[in-house]
Every structure is written in structure tokens, then in C-alpha cells.
Write an enzyme that holds these catalytic residues in place. Structure first.
Site, PDB file in Angstrom:
ATOM      1  N   LYS A 175       8.348  39.212   4.890  1.00  0.00           N
ATOM      2  CA  LYS A 175       8.751  37.848   5.246  1.00  0.00           C
ATOM      3  C   LYS A 175      10.241  37.696   4.978  1.00  0.00           C
ATOM      4  O   LYS A 175      10.828  38.483   4.235  1.00  0.00           O
ATOM      5  CB  LYS A 175       7.995  36.834   4.390  1.00  0.00           C
TER       6      LYS A 175
ATOM      7  N   HIS B 202      12.999  32.296   1.829  1.00  0.00           N
ATOM      8  CA  HIS B 202      13.220  30.875   2.062  1.00  0.00           C
ATOM      9  C   HIS B 202      14.290  30.395   1.083  1.00  0.00           C
ATOM     10  O   HIS B 202      14.748  31.148   0.217  1.00  0.00           O
ATOM     11  CB  HIS B 202      11.924  30.064   1.988  1.00  0.00           C
TER      12      HIS B 202
ATOM     13  N   HIS C  50      14.190  31.253  -2.593  1.00  0.00           N
ATOM     14  CA  HIS C  50      14.525  32.631  -2.980  1.00  0.00           C
ATOM     15  C   HIS C  50      16.036  32.834  -2.990  1.00  0.00           C
ATOM     16  O   HIS C  50      16.561  33.620  -3.767  1.00  0.00           O
ATOM     17  CB  HIS C  50      13.892  33.637  -2.015  1.00  0.00           C
TER      18      HIS C  50
END
Ligand SMILES: *[C@@H]1O[C@H](CO)[C@@H](O)[C@H](O)[C@H]1NC(C)=O
Ligand SMILES: *[C@@H]1O[C@H](CO)[C@@H](O)[C@H](O)[C@H]1NC(C)=O
Ligand SMILES: *[C@@H]1O[C@H](CO)[C@@H](O)[C@H](O)[C@H]1NC(C)=O
Ligand SMILES: *[C@@H]1O[C@H](CO)[C@@H](O)[C@H](O)[C@H]1NC(C)=O
Length: 633
Positions: free
Chosen positions: A164, A167, A170
């Protein structure tokens, strides 16, 4: 220098002051002299005086400030005591470092004798250079330094999910975690930078299904995470009708076991079961996803000059560790059955705000809480760290408190472990998205801000043509813009990602800070004063300059700022300080000309030394924050 330096005179009675750091902190040296002297005058305890000597908020009000009530002397008015201190203070004992103290109401104000500051502090800063203000024997962030005798700190930060994109949480965790790691490193800790990946769970079983249907080796190698995301979206779409049927059946109260074992879900479960059972085929694919995700993350982190000591992850938490933790909890009666699952009811254990939390799910899988408990226990075994920070967004406040509380309740070594752990929480960033679309990919974001800065640079063609690697410089400027905006407030505050504002040269922004550094670099390109001339400069020409004195007094505070930041753990503490220095620098240039001043070379050398020291302090501060200073822009 050191032998004749009165600031390091043998009279320093450091043994009396356990919190003092006189070898590296000039303000601590002054504090010791002052505390010794006031203790003599008033017969109070030295450490009480030492602890009461604060940095004055503004330069006008002093270098150090004592609020007399902090000495807790009964029966005499603080104002009278202040007058007594000021009038009886024997300056001879301070080796001429201080001016006569000033009694001002309940305060006593102390000002440094700038003549001594110039003669000793400026050469000291030049001499210590990249170590000035830091507790490290071989320079800023030298990770090869021997670790014996140092405290060991684990900083867990960033921690994205594999397959992934990051976002915003993070990203902020990466920025704050890197800063904290730097801060502890320069403060004498051995720091283990840990990225704890979300790399285990049924979604990777689902992803494996997607790979079988849609995987393309070439596309994967070219853009691993992009391709995995694409696959994941497709397989989720395939799964949607099934998911609906499953939910409907459950609503009707039907047994869903049959449905669960069929179709995409059945396949995903089988894949994940294969992973859990150690099936090589299932693990091979997962390992590939993990390895390429990490490589991809590393490239992004490298742009921010962030690297990790270790990439750990949920997958590394061993079943037996978690079972062992569960058995400790069961023996102590901490856990109880709850609707087929096992949970801890924190209300029954003195923490009503934490309500209850599942330890093991009804279907036998482990909860986040149990996995984090297992991870902490394993880290203790592997690293025997002294402290551990979790740099995680405030959404997870309750979860982390449950984690710490669970370990505390487990008693003995687990309680001890819980005391080493600390949550570094932070607020949300709104609108961290690219202008082109609504994607929130860190890579694209950096590129976009860097391009913006590149366009700004192009506007000044004369300067632009002299820059060797404009893309690189634009990238550093863009990253500075992002980081400085992030660090401008206290970390608990939410903020809006604002491209216009962060890239502006007006106000306290990343580009402004970089400009302050580059302007100094440009001065040094235009003079030929040697380092030796600076070290041995005659500073008497600076004595009557308020601008020079202010610069000196701000630089003198740097080690104290680092020490304070270790208490606040706020990047903002350092940033505010650096802007103060930058503003003072910009106010001083008209008064302290360095390039061919009419006063001649000796004066130029003294000023150059002062500015060189200021540039060093800027560099040291920017380094801790994670900014790369640029020489031209
Ligand atoms: C500096 O670091 C050493 C270990 O490297 C430590 O023993 C000492 O207490 C630290 N000093 C301060 C003032 O933090
Ligand atoms: C087991 O239960 C948890 C919590 O209800 C759920 O999130 C998870 O997906 C389930 N796992 C499997 C393999 O069914
Ligand atoms: C600084 O000021 C003092 C007092 O006014 C004066 O005696 C001295 O010569 C001055 N020093 C310089 C370098 O101008
Ligand atoms: C990157 O960070 C390290 C410390 O972690 C520092 O020593 C180095 O100078 C930095 N590199 C750049 C280009 O800023």
C-alpha cells in the site's frame, strides 16, 4: 584553546550539580558560577539555585534569569533578596564572564560579558563544529561510534502497510520519528530506528488471489506498489458481490461457514492459512510482495534522508510469544471470555477509560493488541532496550494505552517493560494531497513541491545558472518546505497542508531557513579568510556591536536548547530557535560587513568567524530536524 579558557576553569564544581553539562553547555557553566556565588551569599542549596536559573525569554531581559521565590527562603521579601544578591555578587569569582547582575523586582538578571564570549565561545564553536551542542564524541549522527555505555532507545516510526502507499499519518510519523531519532542520537543514545510494517493478515491472502488472476511480472517490477494496488482494487471488486451475499446471510441469521469456504473468500482464506501454516508456495509470493514493497519504501525514505536500522513487522511476532502472553494473563485472571472471544475488561483493572479490548478473536485469530504485546516482549528479548518510543497518530491513543496497561497488569518483567514504553502522539494533517488529483502518495507530493521550488529558482536566472545541480537543490528546498510546515506547531495540533504558504519566502518557512544558510555560504565564497585566521581572530572590533553581541548570545544558547528539546520532544523548540537566529543574522548584515569592509582584513576575519559559527549552529540545528542545508538556491 581549551587550556586557557576560563569557561573551562578548574573552579567548576560539577560534582555538586548532577544535571549540569559544563563541558558542552556554556549556560551551564554560567549557572554553576552563579549558583556557587548565590549559595555563598544566601546560604541556600546550590542545586536549588542551579535549577532556578532559566534562560531569559528575550535577549533584552538577560541571558539567565532567577526568580527569587524559587529559592524558597522564608521571612525576607524576594525583592530584598534580589537586591542583596545583586549588590553582594562577587564578579571576580566568575572569571569575568558576567556583567554585574541586575535586581529587578523579584528577579535577578544576568548578562554575559560579551568580550569573553567572543574570545572563547566563538573559537569553541568553530572548534567543536558539527558537535557543538551535542553529546557525542564523533560528530553529528555518526552511527559507527562505539555504543558501549550508551542508553539504547528504540524508536518505532512510520510503519506503513506493505503493498500500500503511505497515508498522511505514516508521513508525519516518519518526519517526527526521524527528528526524535536524530535528537536522541546527538544526546548520546544508541538509537534503533524501527519500521514496524503491517505485513500480515488475511488481506495478503486476498492479494495472492488477485496476483493469480491479474499479476504481471513486468508491471510489478516497474512499479511494485502501484501494480499491487491495482490488483488489490480489482480483486476487491471481484469479491464485492460475495461479500454482500455473505453479509445478507449473516443478517438473516444463517450459518455462513459454507459461503466462507467458497469463491474468492474461500481462496483468500486458504492462501492465508497456507501462509500461517508455513506453506512455502504461499510464503514465496508474500515474501516477494514484502521485499519489493520495502525496496520501494526505501527509495522514498531516501529522498527524505531517512533510513531504518530494522524493518520488522507483524509477521515476525511468533505465535508462541503470544500464547505465552495469553497464559500469563489467564493465570492472573486478566482475561475473560466474551461472546466466543477473549478480552480484557480494563474497567475491572483500574483503567475505566480503556473499557474492554479483545485479545483473541472468536475465530481464533489474534488481535492488534495481542500482536503488539507479543512484539514488545520479543523486542525486549532481542534488544534489551532502555526505552522505546511509539511514534503513532493520536487516533491510536487508546490502543497504545491498552498496550501499555496490559503489560503493566501482567506484572514483574512485563510491568518493567511497560515502564520503558512511551507513546509519541500527534495530530492529523488535512489535505496532504497532490494538486493534480486526490492521491496522497508521498513520492508525488515531494516531486510536486520540488517542482514548485524549481520554478521559483528559475525566476532568478543569474543565480540559477550558477547552481550545479538544480533538481537536487529544488528537492532539498521542497522537502524543507514540507518538514518546516509540519514542525511549525506542536505535534499534537492538526494542520492543513498548504503548498502556497509552505513554499513562501515570507515568514518562518523552510525556504526562508534555507535562504539564511545559503546567504552565509555566499559570503564565504566571496572572501579568502582562512579557518586559522578565523580561529585566531582579534574580536575586539566586535565588542561594541549590539548585533554581534546578540548573535553571540543566541549561539551560546544552542546546547541548552538541545537539552530542553530532549524534555519537550518538540521539533518546534529547535525550529523557533533557528528562526530567531536567522532573523538576527538578517538584521546584522548591514552593520557587520564581511566582504572587503573599510575597516580592513582583521575586522573582516573577526566578523567571518562570528558568521561561520552562526552557520555551524544553523547546520547543526537543521541536521537534527532532518533538513539538508543548501549552499546556493
Ligand atoms: C552523554 O552521553 C553519555 C553516554 O554516551 C551519558 O553517559 C551522559 O549522561 C550524557 N550526558 C548528558 C548530559 O546527557
Ligand atoms: C476473524 O475475526 C476478525 C474479527 O472479527 C476478523 O477481522 C477477521 O477477518 C477474521 N479472520 C478470518 C480468517 O476469518
Ligand atoms: C567600545 O566602547 C568603549 C566605551 O565607549 C570604548 O572605550 C572602546 O574603544 C570601544 N571599542 C571599539 C573597538 O570601538
Ligand atoms: C542525512 O542524514 C545523516 C544523519 O542521519 C547526516 O549525517 C547526513 O549529512 C544527511 N545527508 C544529507 C544529504 O543531508
Amino acid at each position: 584553546m581549551a587550556a586557557q579558557n576560563p569557561m573551562q576553569a578548574p573552579g567548576l564544581t560539577q560534582a555538586t550539580y548532577p544535571d549540569a553539562f559544563p563541558e558542552r553547555n556554556p549556560l551551564d557553566r554560567l549557572r554553576i558560577y552563579i549558583a556557587d556565588e548565590i549559595s555563598r551569599i544566601l546560604d541556600v542549596e546550590k542545586t536549588l539555585v542551579f535549577g532556578g536559573l532559566d534562560r531569559a525569554a528575550s535577549l533584552d531581559s538577560g541571558d539567565l534569569l532567577l526568580a527569587v521565590p524559587r529559592l524558597r527562603i522564608q521571612g525576607i521579601k524576594p525583592g530584598e533578596l534580589a537586591v542583596k544578591i545583586a549588590s553582594q555578587f562577587d564578579l571576580r569569582l566568575t572569571s569575568g564572564q558576567l556583567k554585574k547582575p541586575i535586581a529587578d523586582g523579584i528577579y535577578v538578571r544576568f548578562f554575559i560579558e560579551t568580550k569573553y564570549g567572543f574570545n572563547y565561545l566563538v573559537p569553541d564553536i568553530l572548534h567543536e563544529s558539527s558537535q557543538y551542542g551535542f553529546n557525542t564524541s564523533s560528530g553529528l549522527l555518526n552511527r559507527d561510534e562505539p555504543t558501549t555505555g550508551r542508553k539504547r532507545m528504540i524508536v518505532e516510526f512510520s510503519s506503513p502497510n506493505i503493498a500500500k502507499r503511505f497515508h498522511a499519518g505514516h508521513v508525519r510519523s516518519a518526519i517526527i520519528g526521524n527528528f526524535l531519532s536524530n535528537l536522541y542520537e546527538v544526546s548520546g543514545y544508541e538509537v534503533i530506528r524501527m519500521n514496524y510494517l503491517g505485513d500480515w493478515g488475511r488481506q495478503y491472502g486476498l492479494l495472492a488471489c488477485g496476483w493469480k488472476r491479474y499479476g504481471d511480472e513486468d508491471a510489478f517490477v516497474k512499479d511494485p506498489i502501484g501494480h499491487l494496488l491495482e490488483i488489490y482494487v480489482k480483486i476487491c471488486a471481484d469479491f464485492e458481490p460475495e461479500d454482500k451475499a455473505y453479509a445478507a446471510a449473516r443478517d438473516r441469521g444463517e450459518d455462513t461457514a459454507m459461503l466462507e469456504s467458497q469463491g474468492v473468500l474461500g481462496e483468500a482464506k486458504a492462501n492465508f492459512k497456507g501462509m500461517e501454516d508455513g506453506d512455502e508456495e504461499a510464503l514465496k509470493l508474500w515474501r516477494k510482495f514484502r521485499a519489493l514493497s520495502i525496496e520501494n519504501f526505501k527509495e522514498t525514505y531516501a529522498r527524505l534522508n531517512i533510513s531504518f536500522t530494522v524493518y520488522s513487522g507483524e509477521s515476525g511476532v511468533l505465535p508462541e510469544t503470544m500464547e505465552m502472553a495469553e497464559s500469563v494473563q489467564a493465570k492472573l485472571g486478566l482475561t475473560e471470555p466474551f461472546d466466543g472471544a477473549t478480552c480484557i475488561d480494563f474497567k475491572k483493572h483500574g483503567a475505566p477509560k480503556l473499557s474492554e479490548a479483545i485479545v483473541r478473536n472468536r475465530n481464533g485469530t489474534t488481535s492488534y493488541l495481542l500482536r503488539d504485546i507479543g512484539a514488545a516482549i520479543q523486542r525486549e528479548k532481542e534488544y534489551s532496550m532502555d526505552e522505546m518510543l511509539y511514534v503513532v497518530m493520536n487516533e491510536q491513543d487508546v490502543h497504545l494505552n491498552r498496550l501499555f496497561k496490559s503489560l503493566e497488569l501482567m506484572g514483574g518483567e512485563y510491568t518493567a517493560l511497560s515502564k520503558k514504553m512511551k507513546h509519541i502522539t500527534f495530530g492529523r494533517v488535512a489535505g496532504m494531497s497532490s494538486r493534480k488529483g486526490n492521491v496522497k502518495f508521498l513520492d508525488e507530493l515531494i516531486t510536486e513541491v520540488a517542482e514548485y521550488m524549481h520554478n521559483v529558482m528559475r525566476k532568478n536566472n543569474d543565480k540559477y545558472e550558477q547552481i550545479e545541480n538544480p533538481e537536487q537543490v529544488a528537492e532539498h528546498l521542497g522537502i524543507s518546505a514540507i518538514l518546516v510546515q509540519d514542525m511549525s506547531g506542536k505535534k499534537i495540533h492538526d494542520y492543513d497542508f498548504d503548498l502556497e504558504r509552505m513554499t513562501s519566502f515570507e515568514g518562518d518557512t523552510g525556504p526562508y531557513l534555507q535562504y539564511a544558510h545559503a546567504r552565509l555560504a555566499s559570503i564565504f565564497r566571496r572572501i579568502d579568510i582562512t579557518p586559522a585566521e578565523m580561529l585566531n581572530a582579534d574580536f575586539s572590533s566586535l565588542e561594541n556591536s549590539t548585533h554581534a553581541a546578540n548573535l553571540l548570545r543566541i549561539m551560546m544558547r544552542w546546547p541548552d536548547m538541545v537539552a530542553q528539546t530532549l524534555k519537550t520532544l518538540e521539533a518546534n523548540t529547535i525550529l523557533t530557535y533557528l528562526f530567531k537566529l536567522a532573523h538576527e543574522l538578517s538584521a546584522s548584515y548591514d552593520h557587520l560587513r564581511v566582504v572587503n569592509p573599510p575597516e580592513g582584513r582583521a575586522v573582516s576575519a573577526a566578523r567571518a568567524a562570528l558568521y561561520k559559527a552562526a552557520q555551524q549552529v544553523l547546520r547543526n540545528g537543521m541536521g537534527v530536524l532532518g533538513l539538508t542545508p543548501v549552499d546556493r538556491m
